[in-house]
Design a protein around this motif. Structure first.
Motif, PDB file in Angstrom:
ATOM      1  N   GLY A 104      19.586   1.699 -15.008  1.00  0.00           N
ATOM      2  CA  GLY A 104      20.123   2.701 -14.092  1.00  0.00           C
ATOM      3  C   GLY A 104      19.663   2.413 -12.672  1.00  0.00           C
ATOM      4  O   GLY A 104      19.813   1.300 -12.153  1.00  0.00           O
ATOM      5  N   VAL A 105      19.069   3.421 -12.036  1.00  0.00           N
ATOM      6  CA  VAL A 105      18.598   3.246 -10.664  1.00  0.00           C
ATOM      7  C   VAL A 105      17.150   2.795 -10.632  1.00  0.00           C
ATOM      8  O   VAL A 105      16.649   2.418  -9.565  1.00  0.00           O
ATOM      9  CB  VAL A 105      18.760   4.561  -9.869  1.00  0.00           C
ATOM     10  CG1 VAL A 105      20.237   4.923  -9.743  1.00  0.00           C
ATOM     11  CG2 VAL A 105      17.987   5.695 -10.542  1.00  0.00           C
ATOM     12  N   ASP A 106      16.445   2.827 -11.756  1.00  0.00           N
ATOM     13  CA  ASP A 106      15.029   2.456 -11.805  1.00  0.00           C
ATOM     14  C   ASP A 106      14.857   1.087 -12.424  1.00  0.00           C
ATOM     15  O   ASP A 106      15.724   0.583 -13.141  1.00  0.00           O
ATOM     16  CB  ASP A 106      14.236   3.495 -12.610  1.00  0.00           C
ATOM     17  CG  ASP A 106      14.144   4.829 -11.896  1.00  0.00           C
ATOM     18  OD1 ASP A 106      14.210   4.826 -10.651  1.00  0.00           O
ATOM     19  OD2 ASP A 106      14.021   5.868 -12.577  1.00  0.00           O
ATOM     20  N   LYS A 107      13.699   0.502 -12.147  1.00  0.00           N
ATOM     21  CA  LYS A 107      13.296  -0.741 -12.772  1.00  0.00           C
ATOM     22  C   LYS A 107      12.182  -0.425 -13.763  1.00  0.00           C
ATOM     23  O   LYS A 107      11.174   0.170 -13.392  1.00  0.00           O
ATOM     24  CB  LYS A 107      12.806  -1.744 -11.731  1.00  0.00           C
ATOM     25  CG  LYS A 107      13.912  -2.246 -10.804  1.00  0.00           C
ATOM     26  CD  LYS A 107      13.390  -3.307  -9.848  1.00  0.00           C
ATOM     27  CE  LYS A 107      14.511  -3.861  -8.974  1.00  0.00           C
ATOM     28  NZ  LYS A 107      14.023  -4.908  -8.047  1.00  0.00           N
TER      29      LYS A 107
ATOM     30  N   GLN B 113       7.936   2.823 -15.128  1.00  0.00           N
ATOM     31  CA  GLN B 113       9.146   2.725 -14.311  1.00  0.00           C
ATOM     32  C   GLN B 113       8.954   3.474 -12.992  1.00  0.00           C
ATOM     33  O   GLN B 113       8.078   4.327 -12.861  1.00  0.00           O
ATOM     34  CB  GLN B 113      10.347   3.306 -15.054  1.00  0.00           C
ATOM     35  CG  GLN B 113      10.256   4.787 -15.335  1.00  0.00           C
ATOM     36  CD  GLN B 113      11.485   5.307 -16.056  1.00  0.00           C
ATOM     37  OE1 GLN B 113      12.267   4.553 -16.604  1.00  0.00           O
ATOM     38  NE2 GLN B 113      11.648   6.620 -16.065  1.00  0.00           N
ATOM     39  N   GLY B 114       9.805   3.099 -12.037  1.00  0.00           N
ATOM     40  CA  GLY B 114       9.816   3.768 -10.746  1.00  0.00           C
ATOM     41  C   GLY B 114       8.814   3.231  -9.749  1.00  0.00           C
ATOM     42  O   GLY B 114       8.469   3.952  -8.797  1.00  0.00           O
ATOM     43  N   TYR B 115       8.359   1.973  -9.902  1.00  0.00           N
ATOM     44  CA  TYR B 115       7.358   1.428  -8.981  1.00  0.00           C
ATOM     45  C   TYR B 115       8.004   0.450  -7.996  1.00  0.00           C
ATOM     46  O   TYR B 115       9.079  -0.103  -8.253  1.00  0.00           O
ATOM     47  CB  TYR B 115       6.232   0.745  -9.760  1.00  0.00           C
ATOM     48  CG  TYR B 115       5.422   1.731 -10.562  1.00  0.00           C
ATOM     49  CD1 TYR B 115       4.435   2.504  -9.957  1.00  0.00           C
ATOM     50  CD2 TYR B 115       5.664   1.924 -11.922  1.00  0.00           C
ATOM     51  CE1 TYR B 115       3.691   3.427 -10.688  1.00  0.00           C
ATOM     52  CE2 TYR B 115       4.931   2.850 -12.659  1.00  0.00           C
ATOM     53  CZ  TYR B 115       3.950   3.592 -12.026  1.00  0.00           C
ATOM     54  OH  TYR B 115       3.229   4.507 -12.737  1.00  0.00           O
ATOM     55  N   GLU B 116       7.297   0.233  -6.906  1.00  0.00           N
ATOM     56  CA  GLU B 116       7.871  -0.527  -5.783  1.00  0.00           C
ATOM     57  C   GLU B 116       7.950  -2.014  -6.084  1.00  0.00           C
ATOM     58  O   GLU B 116       8.949  -2.663  -5.781  1.00  0.00           O
ATOM     59  CB  GLU B 116       7.027  -0.279  -4.527  1.00  0.00           C
ATOM     60  CG  GLU B 116       7.552  -0.976  -3.279  1.00  0.00           C
ATOM     61  CD  GLU B 116       6.698  -0.688  -2.063  1.00  0.00           C
ATOM     62  OE1 GLU B 116       7.039  -1.185  -0.966  1.00  0.00           O
ATOM     63  OE2 GLU B 116       5.676   0.028  -2.209  1.00  0.00           O
ATOM     64  N   TYR B 117       6.893  -2.587  -6.680  1.00  0.00           N
ATOM     65  CA  TYR B 117       6.834  -4.022  -6.891  1.00  0.00           C
ATOM     66  C   TYR B 117       7.037  -4.360  -8.369  1.00  0.00           C
ATOM     67  O   TYR B 117       6.980  -3.497  -9.248  1.00  0.00           O
ATOM     68  CB  TYR B 117       5.503  -4.586  -6.397  1.00  0.00           C
ATOM     69  CG  TYR B 117       5.384  -4.579  -4.885  1.00  0.00           C
ATOM     70  CD1 TYR B 117       5.838  -5.646  -4.123  1.00  0.00           C
ATOM     71  CD2 TYR B 117       4.835  -3.475  -4.220  1.00  0.00           C
ATOM     72  CE1 TYR B 117       5.729  -5.644  -2.746  1.00  0.00           C
ATOM     73  CE2 TYR B 117       4.730  -3.453  -2.841  1.00  0.00           C
ATOM     74  CZ  TYR B 117       5.179  -4.545  -2.101  1.00  0.00           C
ATOM     75  OH  TYR B 117       5.076  -4.541  -0.736  1.00  0.00           O
ATOM     76  N   ASP B 118       7.263  -5.664  -8.603  1.00  0.00           N
ATOM     77  CA  ASP B 118       7.532  -6.168  -9.950  1.00  0.00           C
ATOM     78  C   ASP B 118       6.247  -6.710 -10.574  1.00  0.00           C
ATOM     79  O   ASP B 118       5.181  -6.677  -9.965  1.00  0.00           O
ATOM     80  CB  ASP B 118       8.606  -7.253  -9.873  1.00  0.00           C
ATOM     81  CG  ASP B 118       9.298  -7.464 -11.210  1.00  0.00           C
ATOM     82  OD1 ASP B 118       8.814  -6.926 -12.216  1.00  0.00           O
ATOM     83  OD2 ASP B 118      10.312  -8.187 -11.254  1.00  0.00           O
ATOM     84  N   ASN B 119       6.363  -7.234 -11.811  1.00  0.00           N
ATOM     85  CA  ASN B 119       5.248  -7.833 -12.548  1.00  0.00           C
ATOM     86  C   ASN B 119       4.084  -6.838 -12.667  1.00  0.00           C
ATOM     87  O   ASN B 119       3.020  -7.016 -12.087  1.00  0.00           O
ATOM     88  CB  ASN B 119       4.768  -9.127 -11.878  1.00  0.00           C
ATOM     89  CG  ASN B 119       5.837 -10.196 -11.866  1.00  0.00           C
ATOM     90  OD1 ASN B 119       6.626 -10.291 -12.801  1.00  0.00           O
ATOM     91  ND2 ASN B 119       5.886 -10.983 -10.807  1.00  0.00           N
ATOM     92  N   LEU B 120       4.306  -5.801 -13.459  1.00  0.00           N
ATOM     93  CA  LEU B 120       3.344  -4.714 -13.580  1.00  0.00           C
ATOM     94  C   LEU B 120       2.429  -4.932 -14.783  1.00  0.00           C
ATOM     95  O   LEU B 120       2.809  -5.558 -15.776  1.00  0.00           O
ATOM     96  CB  LEU B 120       4.078  -3.379 -13.751  1.00  0.00           C
ATOM     97  CG  LEU B 120       5.061  -2.993 -12.649  1.00  0.00           C
ATOM     98  CD1 LEU B 120       5.762  -1.697 -13.010  1.00  0.00           C
ATOM     99  CD2 LEU B 120       4.366  -2.866 -11.300  1.00  0.00           C
TER     100      LEU B 120
END
Length: 559
Positions: free
Chosen positions: A364-367, A323-330
């Motif tokens: 919450g505020v994170d992805k 969690q907490g990273y800029e881009y998706d599909n990690l």
């Protein structure tokens, strides 16, 4: 006349017995109390006027003499699946034309034998066994609730068509090729149709014919006293429960002439004799011994042990989330680095892995990307030089988080590392990551539009590389940015022969274990020092980002 305390709890009771069910014996006592017309329809104003003794409701003499007292009260002991014929069945099967199945002909022969030997022993109480048609029809007509306007659900309708009772299965000639043992893409209709339970049961009903005197044998007067169901695991379901110390159950007949009956159900199964119990105990002991030998033959007697003086580390791990990273599909690339000194792993062992690509969800505020990716590995620690007092190095888990977009452009999101726990048990570790950055807007535009960014050639550079031999490792000029976190869940097991060998080997191994415990303390101190170093590096980056006229030559802020 004393008031009767009735038992109103007619629900099911479940028992479990290791004894064969054929030893089950029930004593059923049925008795007519009185006609209930007077009790139900007597006006309230007349309850205390012109009281009538209940003796007046006793059976009146008939033209042929007194009414037999046996018709008012009956008690009988019934065994499991014991067939007691009703008057209706006696009248039916005496006519050979009414027999259709082999079971009907069998019942006819038994009834003829009873007639020749003096008649049946029961009058009103009779049974329906697992083979009778009544048991079959009862399963289709049973209700799930007590509501008058019950609407059966889909599952109830499906279960009504399932024959749950144990039956003799006839072999089929030839064989059918089952080409689809597993349905990989079940449809919703397929799931609905297969969501039924098919547990084999044996059922028995204890019935009573509550018809008027000399009018026995009519189906409308049949009432269920008790239902018993037994499965292959020895679970016995009784409805209603055995009477025991509770009051008797009551039945009120319907029609113009209502009558009140009471009955009790008691478990009178004979107790086993001490000789039988001892014989049964020996049989079970022999059975369990044979089963234990069978399992031992499958598993074997050789237990895999480590070499003397070695410690085996076995880790069942899981990449839980990021969690907490800029881009998706990690996705996460991870590997375990074993110190070159004293550590080894089997040749077939894989010490690295890559998770699946996971889409993030807002929390919450994170992805957060939930991977739940399992991995496992094992390693061996062998310290041959016991004179050395140096603490052993412990394996390190490295991870690299990357993102992949629709155009197959990947970006490095962060690097991280954590020392594996030195103590066995379950551990949840959260690894903070960082990534190298370039100054200027061009680097960020390149990262956004075409992907790619600065990468580490050697992932062990996150900590101290194994190839570094100097005294000080300089990272001067490396600009980094703190990114998100990766959560690992580790279940660590340690195995050593030191706990099973002689005292000399125990002493030899104890020093190794002491070093490991000391290393655990050293690891805690190392984590604290690492936190101070990260805080100092962030302060240095913050000072470098401020205008130079606000910073003095000594590095402090100018007020």
């Amino acid at each position: 006349m004393a008031e009767t305390v009735w038992s109103t709890d007619t629900g099911e009771a479940v028992y479990r017995s290791r004894d064969p069910v054929r030893n089950l014996r029930l004593r059923v006592h049925l008795q007519r109390i009185t006609s209930s017309n007077f009790l139900h329809y007597q006006p309230a104003a007349e309850l205390w006027k012109d009281l009538i003794d209940l003796a007046t409701f006793r059976p009146q003499p008939t033209a042929s003499g007194h009414r037999p007292e046996e018709d008012e009260e009956e008690e009988i002991v019934i065994g499991w699946q014991e067939k007691l014929f009703s008057q209706f069945e006696v009248d039916l099967y005496q006519n050979e034309a009414a027999c259709q199945s082999p079971l009907d002909y069998q019942y006819r022969q038994e009834i003829l034998k009873l007639e020749n030997s003096g008649g049946k022993k029961n009058r009103r109480i009779f049974t329906y066994t697992d083979s009778d048609r009544y048991t079959n029809l009862e399963e289709h007509c049973q209700r799930m609730t007590t509501a008058a306007s019950e609407v059966p659900s889909f599952l109830v309708e499906r279960m009504a068509n399932v024959r749950r009772r144990r039956q003799d299965r006839r072999g089929m000639e030839g064989g059918i090729l089952k080409s689809r043992l597993v349905t990989w893409e079940p449809s919703e209709e397929f799931v609905r149709n297969n969501h039924v339970i098919n547990t084999p049961l044996q059922t028995m009903h204890i019935m009573a014919d509550l018809g008027p005197y000399k009018k026995l044998g009519y189906k409308k007067y049949e009432h269920v006293l008790c239902t018993l169901k037994v499965d292959s695991n020895g679970v016995i379901t009784v409805k209603p429960d055995f009477t025991g110390l509770k009051g008797p159950y009551r039945i009120e007949t319907e029609g113009e002439k209502q009558e009140l009956w009471k009955y009790t159900i008691d478990n009178v199964s004979p107790l086993a004799q001490p000789e039988e119990e001892e014989r049964e105990r020996r049989v079970f002991k022999d059975l369990y011994g044979r089963h234990k030998e069978y399992l031992s033959s499958l598993v074997g007697t050789d237990f895999e042990m480590t070499v003397p003086g070695a410690l085996r580390l076995f880790v069942n791990g899981e990449v839980v989330s990021a969690q907490g990273y800029e881009y998706d599909n990690l996705y996460v690339h991870f590997f375990v680095e074993l110190p070159t000194t004293y550590w080894s792993s089997p040749a077939f062992q894989q010490l690295s892995g890559v998770t699946q690509t996971c889409t993030t969800k807002s929390l919450g505020v994170d992805k957060v990307a939930h991977f739940s990716y399992p991995f496992t590995f094992e390693a061996f620690f062998l310290h041959e030089d016991e004179s050395s007092d140096a603490l052993p190095e412990w394996p390190v888990l490295y991870c690299e988080v990357l993102s992949l977009d629709f155009w197959q452009r990947y970006r490095v999101e962060g690097y991280g590392a954590v020392v594996l726990p030195a103590t066995p048990g379950s551990h949840t570790l959260t690894v903070s990551t960082w990534r190298p950055v370039e100054l200027g807007m061009v680097a960020e535009l390149r990262r956004f539009f075409i992907g790619g960014s600065l990468e580490l050639e050697d992932l062990s550079y996150v900590r101290i590389p194994g190839s570094f031999k100097g005294e000080r490792l300089s990272r001067f000029g490396l600009r980094t940015e703190t990114t998100g976190t990766v959560t690992f869940r580790l279940h660590c097991l340690q195995q050593s022969r030191a706990f099973m060998e002689s005292s000399s080997l125990r002493k030899r191994m104890r020093s190794v274990l002491d070093r490991l415990e000391g290393f655990s303390q050293q690891s805690s101190i190392h984590n604290v020092l690492e936190a101070f170093r990260r805080a100092r590096r962030r302060m240095q980056e913050a000072r470098e980002s401020l205008p130079q006229d606000l910073v003095s030559p000594s590095g402090t802020l100018v007020s």
